[in-house]
Scaffold this motif. Sequence first.
Motif, mmCIF file in Angstrom:
data_model
loop_
_atom_site.group_PDB
_atom_site.id
_atom_site.type_symbol
_atom_site.label_atom_id
_atom_site.label_comp_id
_atom_site.label_asym_id
_atom_site.label_seq_id
_atom_site.Cartn_x
_atom_site.Cartn_y
_atom_site.Cartn_z
ATOM 1 N N GLY A 43 0.807 -1.229 0.000
ATOM 2 C CA GLY A 43 0.000 0.000 0.000
ATOM 3 C C GLY A 43 0.834 1.268 0.000
ATOM 4 O O GLY A 43 0.292 2.373 0.020
ATOM 5 N N LYS A 46 4.062 1.663 -4.387
ATOM 6 C CA LYS A 46 5.104 1.158 -5.288
ATOM 7 C C LYS A 46 4.547 0.885 -6.685
ATOM 8 O O LYS A 46 5.113 1.320 -7.693
ATOM 9 C CB LYS A 46 5.733 -0.130 -4.699
ATOM 10 N N THR A 47 3.442 0.153 -6.737
ATOM 11 C CA THR A 47 2.862 -0.178 -8.042
ATOM 12 C C THR A 47 2.343 1.084 -8.733
ATOM 13 O O THR A 47 2.534 1.259 -9.945
ATOM 14 C CB THR A 47 1.737 -1.221 -7.871
ATOM 15 N N ALA A 48 1.737 1.970 -7.964
ATOM 16 C CA ALA A 48 1.232 3.220 -8.550
ATOM 17 C C ALA A 48 2.386 3.979 -9.202
ATOM 18 O O ALA A 48 2.258 4.474 -10.333
ATOM 19 C CB ALA A 48 0.561 4.065 -7.471
HETATM 20 N N1 LIG Z 1 -7.016 1.892 -9.070
HETATM 21 C C1 LIG Z 1 -7.049 2.260 -7.782
HETATM 22 N N2 LIG Z 1 -8.136 2.833 -7.240
HETATM 23 C C2 LIG Z 1 -8.183 3.211 -5.955
HETATM 24 N N3 LIG Z 1 -7.141 3.070 -5.091
HETATM 25 C C3 LIG Z 1 -6.029 2.513 -5.573
HETATM 26 C C4 LIG Z 1 -5.915 2.069 -6.935
HETATM 27 N N4 LIG Z 1 -4.668 1.553 -7.115
HETATM 28 C C5 LIG Z 1 -4.039 1.665 -5.923
HETATM 29 N N5 LIG Z 1 -4.846 2.218 -5.002
HETATM 30 C C6 LIG Z 1 -4.502 2.547 -3.601
HETATM 31 O O1 LIG Z 1 -3.304 3.303 -3.626
HETATM 32 C C7 LIG Z 1 -2.451 2.925 -2.569
HETATM 33 C C8 LIG Z 1 -1.119 2.457 -3.127
HETATM 34 O O2 LIG Z 1 -1.319 1.246 -3.842
HETATM 35 P P1 LIG Z 1 -0.152 0.447 -4.581
HETATM 36 O O3 LIG Z 1 0.620 1.390 -5.394
HETATM 37 O O4 LIG Z 1 -0.784 -0.696 -5.276
HETATM 38 O O5 LIG Z 1 0.732 -0.069 -3.343
HETATM 39 P P2 LIG Z 1 1.923 -1.125 -3.292
HETATM 40 O O6 LIG Z 1 2.224 -1.556 -4.687
HETATM 41 O O7 LIG Z 1 3.056 -0.388 -2.630
HETATM 42 O O8 LIG Z 1 1.443 -2.243 -2.441
HETATM 43 C C9 LIG Z 1 -3.189 1.867 -1.776
HETATM 44 O O9 LIG Z 1 -3.845 2.498 -0.698
HETATM 45 C C10 LIG Z 1 -4.174 1.319 -2.786
HETATM 46 O O10 LIG Z 1 -5.323 0.819 -2.130
#
Ligand SMILES: Nc1ncnc2c1ncn2[C@@H]1O[C@H](COP(=O)(O)OP(=O)(O)O)[C@@H](O)[C@H]1O
Length: 229
Positions: A43, A46-48
């Motif tokens: 959360g 990272k992926t974002a």
């Molecule tokens: N498409 C989306 N819509 C709403 N919230 C999102 C979406 N993608 C990610 N999030 C939220 O953004 C935050 C960062 O997510 P993410 O980048 O996937 O984290 P990580 O890859 O570090 O685990 C989290 O709180 C996640 O729930």
Amino acid sequence: MSVIEATEITKVYKRGREEVHAIRGVSLSIDSSEFVAIVGPSGAGKTALMNIIGCLDTPTNGTLTIDGIRVTGRTERELVRMRRGTIGFVFQQFFLIPTLTARENIGLPLIFNRRKADDWKIDDILDQVGLSDRASHYPHELSGGEMQRVAIGRALVTRPKILLADEPTGNLDTGNSDLIFHLLQGLNREGLTILMVTHNPGLARRAGRVVSLKDGLIEHDMPPPGCPI
Ligand SMILES: Nc1ncnc2c1ncn2[C@@H]1O[C@H](COP(=O)(O)OP(=O)(O)O)[C@@H](O)[C@H]1O
Ligand SMILES: [Mg+2]
């Protein structure tokens, strides 16, 4: 020379009325041929961040320059060109097409790019990822490590400058994780810029640089930019 220049990137996702501030002001400069591990709790964003750097998603605010080209504000069509020409992706779930062989999966991006899927090009890649003897196997006939190597081959076939790998060893055992990391290291030594998200501290330590994210912000960047070691 920096191939990735992200400045004050923010990303807000809207879920109904709720806003999720996934990235809250990240600036990151990555030089050509760096190997950067991105770490941080689930959360953290990272992926974002990877999706924004990879032009799969656009930031809410901030600017991004990839390979000298400012990508912020471009049309989807231009982003597609950037993705196909400059960036390769590898994911935790390998996303192979089950009805295509290893060779055909690797050749797929060439078809999307309307380039000829030259056999010799694919032979080269099969050799590079150590799968020459598995070329005509289907995904279900391959181990997890081999499937990820096919996915890496598919990412490499367009000869990208940047490889983005989001938890590439997340579904693999220790032995296969090491093999994949070793393969990525070899590619990096040949000049490929790599960003790899990982939960594996051992692998992160072996990257040249570790950027840790927490709550949408950079917590540490080690060694610091400009540090001679
Ligand atoms: N498409 C989306 N819509 C709403 N919230 C999102 C979406 N993608 C990610 N999030 C939220 O953004 C935050 C960062 O997510 P993410 O980048 O996937 O984290 P990580 O890859 O570090 O685990 C989290 O709180 C996640 O729930
Ligand atoms: Mg993630």
